[in-house]
Design a protein around this motif. Structure first.
Motif, PDB file in Angstrom:
ATOM      1  N   LYS A 325      -3.278   2.594  -1.931  1.00  0.00           N
ATOM      2  CA  LYS A 325      -3.726   1.211  -1.739  1.00  0.00           C
ATOM      3  C   LYS A 325      -4.656   1.162  -0.526  1.00  0.00           C
ATOM      4  N   ILE A 326      -5.751   0.448  -0.676  1.00  0.00           N
ATOM      5  CA  ILE A 326      -6.788   0.388   0.359  1.00  0.00           C
ATOM      6  C   ILE A 326      -6.981  -1.058   0.807  1.00  0.00           C
ATOM      7  N   ALA A 327      -7.109  -1.248   2.132  1.00  0.00           N
ATOM      8  CA  ALA A 327      -7.443  -2.565   2.681  1.00  0.00           C
ATOM      9  C   ALA A 327      -8.431  -2.369   3.826  1.00  0.00           C
ATOM     10  N   VAL A 328      -9.553  -3.080   3.759  1.00  0.00           N
ATOM     11  CA  VAL A 328     -10.537  -3.050   4.846  1.00  0.00           C
ATOM     12  C   VAL A 328     -10.371  -4.332   5.647  1.00  0.00           C
ATOM     13  N   VAL A 329     -10.200  -4.188   6.976  1.00  0.00           N
ATOM     14  CA  VAL A 329     -10.046  -5.364   7.834  1.00  0.00           C
ATOM     15  C   VAL A 329     -11.096  -5.321   8.929  1.00  0.00           C
ATOM     16  N   ASP A 330     -11.537  -6.498   9.357  1.00  0.00           N
ATOM     17  CA  ASP A 330     -12.551  -6.537  10.420  1.00  0.00           C
ATOM     18  C   ASP A 330     -11.894  -6.339  11.778  1.00  0.00           C
ATOM     19  N   GLY A 331     -12.695  -6.467  12.838  1.00  0.00           N
ATOM     20  CA  GLY A 331     -12.201  -6.198  14.182  1.00  0.00           C
ATOM     21  C   GLY A 331     -11.096  -7.114  14.643  1.00  0.00           C
ATOM     22  N   THR A 332     -10.929  -8.270  13.979  1.00  0.00           N
ATOM     23  CA  THR A 332      -9.862  -9.212  14.345  1.00  0.00           C
ATOM     24  C   THR A 332      -8.647  -9.078  13.441  1.00  0.00           C
ATOM     25  N   GLY A 333      -8.703  -8.154  12.472  1.00  0.00           N
ATOM     26  CA  GLY A 333      -7.589  -7.974  11.551  1.00  0.00           C
ATOM     27  C   GLY A 333      -7.708  -8.775  10.271  1.00  0.00           C
ATOM     28  N   LYS A 334      -8.821  -9.499  10.101  1.00  0.00           N
ATOM     29  CA  LYS A 334      -9.028 -10.292   8.886  1.00  0.00           C
ATOM     30  C   LYS A 334      -9.353  -9.357   7.719  1.00  0.00           C
ATOM     31  N   VAL A 335      -8.688  -9.596   6.570  1.00  0.00           N
ATOM     32  CA  VAL A 335      -8.888  -8.734   5.404  1.00  0.00           C
ATOM     33  C   VAL A 335     -10.240  -9.036   4.764  1.00  0.00           C
ATOM     34  N   LEU A 336     -11.035  -7.975   4.567  1.00  0.00           N
ATOM     35  CA  LEU A 336     -12.364  -8.121   3.967  1.00  0.00           C
ATOM     36  C   LEU A 336     -12.353  -7.766   2.482  1.00  0.00           C
ATOM     37  N   GLU A 337     -11.602  -6.713   2.138  1.00  0.00           N
ATOM     38  CA  GLU A 337     -11.553  -6.306   0.736  1.00  0.00           C
ATOM     39  C   GLU A 337     -10.374  -5.356   0.533  1.00  0.00           C
ATOM     40  N   THR A 338      -9.829  -5.364  -0.685  1.00  0.00           N
ATOM     41  CA  THR A 338      -8.748  -4.435  -1.033  1.00  0.00           C
ATOM     42  C   THR A 338      -9.081  -3.755  -2.361  1.00  0.00           C
ATOM     43  N   THR A 339      -8.514  -2.579  -2.557  1.00  0.00           N
ATOM     44  CA  THR A 339      -8.699  -1.873  -3.831  1.00  0.00           C
ATOM     45  C   THR A 339      -7.625  -0.798  -3.946  1.00  0.00           C
ATOM     46  N   VAL A 340      -7.672  -0.031  -5.024  1.00  0.00           N
ATOM     47  CA  VAL A 340      -6.741   1.079  -5.239  1.00  0.00           C
ATOM     48  C   VAL A 340      -7.549   2.293  -5.682  1.00  0.00           C
ATOM     49  N   ILE A 341      -7.228   3.470  -5.126  1.00  0.00           N
ATOM     50  CA  ILE A 341      -7.895   4.710  -5.541  1.00  0.00           C
ATOM     51  C   ILE A 341      -6.827   5.727  -5.969  1.00  0.00           C
ATOM     52  N   TYR A 342      -7.236   6.754  -6.709  1.00  0.00           N
ATOM     53  CA  TYR A 342      -6.282   7.720  -7.262  1.00  0.00           C
ATOM     54  C   TYR A 342      -6.710   9.168  -6.978  1.00  0.00           C
ATOM     55  N   PRO A 343      -6.802   9.550  -5.689  1.00  0.00           N
ATOM     56  CA  PRO A 343      -7.246  10.912  -5.384  1.00  0.00           C
ATOM     57  C   PRO A 343      -6.125  11.953  -5.434  1.00  0.00           C
ATOM     58  N   THR A 344      -4.883  11.490  -5.569  1.00  0.00           N
ATOM     59  CA  THR A 344      -3.730  12.390  -5.517  1.00  0.00           C
ATOM     60  C   THR A 344      -3.158  12.626  -6.913  1.00  0.00           C
ATOM     61  N   PRO A 345      -2.321  13.656  -7.059  1.00  0.00           N
ATOM     62  CA  PRO A 345      -1.682  13.895  -8.363  1.00  0.00           C
ATOM     63  C   PRO A 345      -0.849  12.672  -8.778  1.00  0.00           C
ATOM     64  N   PRO A 346      -0.686  12.386 -10.068  1.00  0.00           N
ATOM     65  CA  PRO A 346      -1.145  13.207 -11.198  1.00  0.00           C
ATOM     66  C   PRO A 346      -2.575  12.888 -11.655  1.00  0.00           C
ATOM     67  N   GLN A 347      -3.171  11.761 -11.172  1.00  0.00           N
ATOM     68  CA  GLN A 347      -4.507  11.385 -11.671  1.00  0.00           C
ATOM     69  C   GLN A 347      -5.611  12.298 -11.140  1.00  0.00           C
ATOM     70  N   ASN A 348      -5.572  12.592  -9.825  1.00  0.00           N
ATOM     71  CA  ASN A 348      -6.568  13.483  -9.200  1.00  0.00           C
ATOM     72  C   ASN A 348      -8.016  13.023  -9.416  1.00  0.00           C
ATOM     73  N   LYS A 349      -8.245  11.699  -9.355  1.00  0.00           N
ATOM     74  CA  LYS A 349      -9.602  11.171  -9.527  1.00  0.00           C
ATOM     75  C   LYS A 349     -10.318  11.182  -8.171  1.00  0.00           C
ATOM     76  N   VAL A 350     -10.557  12.381  -7.681  1.00  0.00           N
ATOM     77  CA  VAL A 350     -11.076  12.554  -6.322  1.00  0.00           C
ATOM     78  C   VAL A 350     -12.493  12.017  -6.175  1.00  0.00           C
TER      79      VAL A 350
END
Length: 717
Positions: A325-350
């Protein structure tokens, strides 16, 4: 007055220091407020000493109350003597008072009480007298009744009465307790020697009571609770029996022999089991205190870790099947964007994961990545290190502890803060914010879940909560809180503010906009004058109308602060414009004593005001070494004995420190490897968050264990 005198002696303080501190505590002032804004009265005692003094004051007052209760209870029985009242009055501990009360305490049914009900007390007195001319058996026959069928039954009942009397002797118990403490050993044996467990080192274990380390006490306690160990106190019986007989056996006749028999029974059946429980409780209590102290110190250091300020941060909560799970926050901690990536097994979508993160890093100018240290952390770290090598702009990363993140993410507070995010995305936000401002984020979590202690789940809950709560409170108030951005949990840790008032502050802010000055706090429901006095100095208003509201100067000292500026030929506007660089020098030229008299404040308060005016909104954490950020990753197989590395201390325990060296597993620096000198406790050398140089001693790849040393090997540069 007696309590005050004892506190003076125990804490090595002046009479007025203790007197004033007790008065301030009794008036309902908080420890942070007393420590920060009443230095003249306390002689500049710090938070820790004030808390210890407050706890000791409560204990001594409780002791005095118990003494009064015991005196009244014994007097109510018509058995109070001047000598007994004096002995109770001179008792220094609850244990001593309880020992003195023991003979008069109403008991549940005992063998002695049954014998007394049968009328055998006169026979007991006769035996205790130990007249060698008396035929005890003949005398016992006089006590034969329907309930006492023969002389031997009468004698047995009389001996039960004597045994209890021996056990109830306060002076004897005190001597035997001291003897068992000096000579006793805590021993542990395996319930089943063939059973596999983490307690195998304690399957045949013994160590003197006075020498055993607290963490070993807690280990055998837990092993006993879990059914793997039988634990007790071993002590030679002979000296104890000789001590008892020397007190109670006065002759050599039949009666004396019976008294000796009663003494032996008293020791084995009553005294030893009771004192064994007491000593084990004492050992556990001391071990708990030590563990709580270590936990508290670790927590304080963790909370006061320097923030990575004003950086756009990408939080990565690692996982396998469900993705990172990914969350990008600015310098004050405000959430800018979230997403999900699968670089680890079993998907390995590096490659797909790299494209997503590269886009986010470029879009939001991310400069640092915060990676949680849970499941799939090693693979995620390797992925991030590989990603960084492919990015032209400088990006670094740090693995942060995600202890308690799941607790927070599933909490009501997190649901209110992020109603549109699922639990896992909230964890990613928390992981990012932990790097940006550890204090502000970690206050949302139960301190016990933060994971910088040892055996924390075995500690007395109330004692642990009080200690850790005090640490959090101290840290929050030391740093100060932005009144217009602070979360409800952070505000609730400010001196004088409870959870309901914190909620009201947030509600007021949402309804009326940002606070313009500290006085506006008085409009918040349930925040009265007393609470305002306690909290105002710890709340900051950046960019407010009055620059003093952005400092740690208390509103009660605003007039003095303005007077100081005038005396030194400055204006209030000069503070905001940071044009008072030589304020300290000008004040010194006039003389601090002279200025304090003119301004009507003490020298300590004057010095604090000068420090605050020179650095409005200063954060004491900024003066600490910055966190160790990385751009590459090591694996366990890369480590070789003698290798020199930089690492961050993650946890300090009684027998050493765990250090993050950029490998998934933290390495252990045993207490014997911390320095080239004797180390009494690891905290004397290292603290959580310290950046240290270590050398690899050994690596156990199979068990995933790393041995480190902080002793510089011979031949190292």
């Amino acid at each position: 007055m007696e309590i005050q005198k004892r506190l003076q002696e125990e804490f090595h303080l002046r009479k007025e220091q203790v007197e004033n501190t007790i008065k301030l505590i009794d008036e309902g002032n908080t420890i942070p407020f007393i420590a920060r804004y009443r230095k003249e009265l306390t002689g500049s005692l710090d938070d820790q000493v004030l808390r210890e003094l407050s706890e000791r004051l409560a204990y001594l007052r409780g002791l005095e109350k118990r003494k009064e209760e015991v005196v009244a209870l014994i007097d109510g029985q018509g058995k109070l003597t001047d000598e007994l009242a004096q002995a109770i009055g001179q008792a220094n501990t609850m244990t001593e008072v309880d020992d003195l009360y023991r003979p008069y305490r109403p008991k549940r049914k005992t063998r002695a009480s049954v014998a007394k009900e049968k009328g055998l007390e006169p026979l007991a007195e006769l035996i205790v007298h130990q007249d060698h001319k008396i035929n005890v058996t003949a005398e016992a026959e006089k006590f034969i009744t329907e309930e006492v069928p023969d002389a031997q039954s009468a004698i047995a009942g009389a001996l039960d009465i004597i045994a209890e009397r021996v056990s109830d002797d306060a002076a004897l118990r005190k001597e035997l307790r001291a003897h068992m403490m000096r000579q006793g050993k805590l021993s542990a044996k395996a319930v089943d020697p063939e059973a596999e467990s983490v307690y195998t080192m304690y399957y045949d274990y013994s160590e003197p009571v006075l020498k055993i380390a607290g963490h070993r006490v807690l280990a055998v306690d837990r092993g006993e609770r879990e059914g793997f160990l039988k634990v007790g106190i071993d002590v030679e019986e002979g000296p104890a029996l000789r001590l008892i007989s020397s007190r109670f056996v006065t002759g050599k006749g039949e009666a004396s022999g019976l008294v000796l028999q009663a003494c032996e029974d008293s020791y084995s059946r009553l005294i030893f089991p009771s004192l064994e429980r007491e000593i084990r409780s004492y050992l556990t209590e001391k071990a708990d205190e030590q563990a709580i102290r270590v936990f508290s110190e670790n927590l304080g250091k963790l909370l006061m870790q320097p923030p990575v300020k004003d950086c756009v941060t990408l939080g990565l909560d690692p996982a396998y099947r469900t993705g990172c799970k990914i969350a990008v926050v600015d310098g004050t901690g405000k959430v800018l964007e979230t997403t999900v990536i699968y670089p680890t097994p079993p998907q390995n979508k590096v490659e797909e994961a790299k494209r997503k993160l590269k886009a986010l890093i470029e879009k939001y100018h991310v400069t640092v990545i915060s990676i949680g240290n849970g499941t799939a952390s090693r693979e995620s770290e390797a992925f991030v290190a590989d990603l960084i090598r492919e990015i032209p702009t400088p990006v670094s990363y740090m693995v942060v502890s995600e202890a308690g993140a799941s607790v927070y993410s599933a909490s009501k507070l997190a649901a209110e803060e992020f109603p549109d995010y699922d639990v896992s995305l909230r964890s990613a936000v928390s992981i990012a914010r932990r790097l940006q401002d550890p204090l502000a984020e970690l206050v949302k979590i139960d301190p016990k879940a933060i994971g910088v202690g040892q055996y924390q789940h075995d500690m007395p809950k109330a004692q642990l909560d009080a200690a850790l709560g005090g640490v959090v409170e101290q840290c929050v108030n030391t740093v100060g809180v932005d009144l217009n951005t602070a979360s409800q949990p952070l505000l609730a840790r400010v001196a004088g503010i409870n959870a309901s008032v914190a909620k009201n502050i947030v509600s007021y802010r949402e309804e009326n906009g940002a606070f313009q000055n500290r006085k506006e706090l008085m409009k918040v429901p349930k925040l009265g004058a007393k609470a305002f006095t306690q909290c105002a100095g710890f709340l900051r208003i950046p960019g407010g109308k009055n620059v003093l509201d952005y400092t740690g100067v208390h509103p009660e000292s605003y007039q003095a602060a303005e007077g100081l500026l005038k005396e030194c030929s400055f204006e209030l506007s000069d503070v905001a414009d940071q044009k008072i660089g030589d304020l300290k020098e000008r004040a010194s030229e006039i003389g601090l004593s002279t200025l304090s008299e003119r301004l009507g404040i003490g020298v300590p308060t004057l010095q604090d005001i000068i420090a605050e005016l020179l650095k409005p909104g200063r954060d004491p954490r900024d003066e600490l070494p910055k966190p160790l950020l990385r751009s590459d990753v090591l694996e366990l197989k890369d480590l070789k004995p003698g290798m020199e590395l930089k690492g961050t201390v993650r946890n300090v325990i009684d027998f050493g420190a765990f250090v993050d060296i950029g490998v998934h597993e933290d390495g252990l620096v045993h207490i014997s490897q911390l320095a080239d000198r004797f180390v009494k406790h690891p905290l004397d050398v290292v603290s959580v968050g310290d950046i240290v140089t270590v050398w690899v001693l050994d690596v156990d790849v199979k068990r995933k264990r790393i041995g480190l040393t902080m002793k510089k090997p011979a031949g190292s540069k």
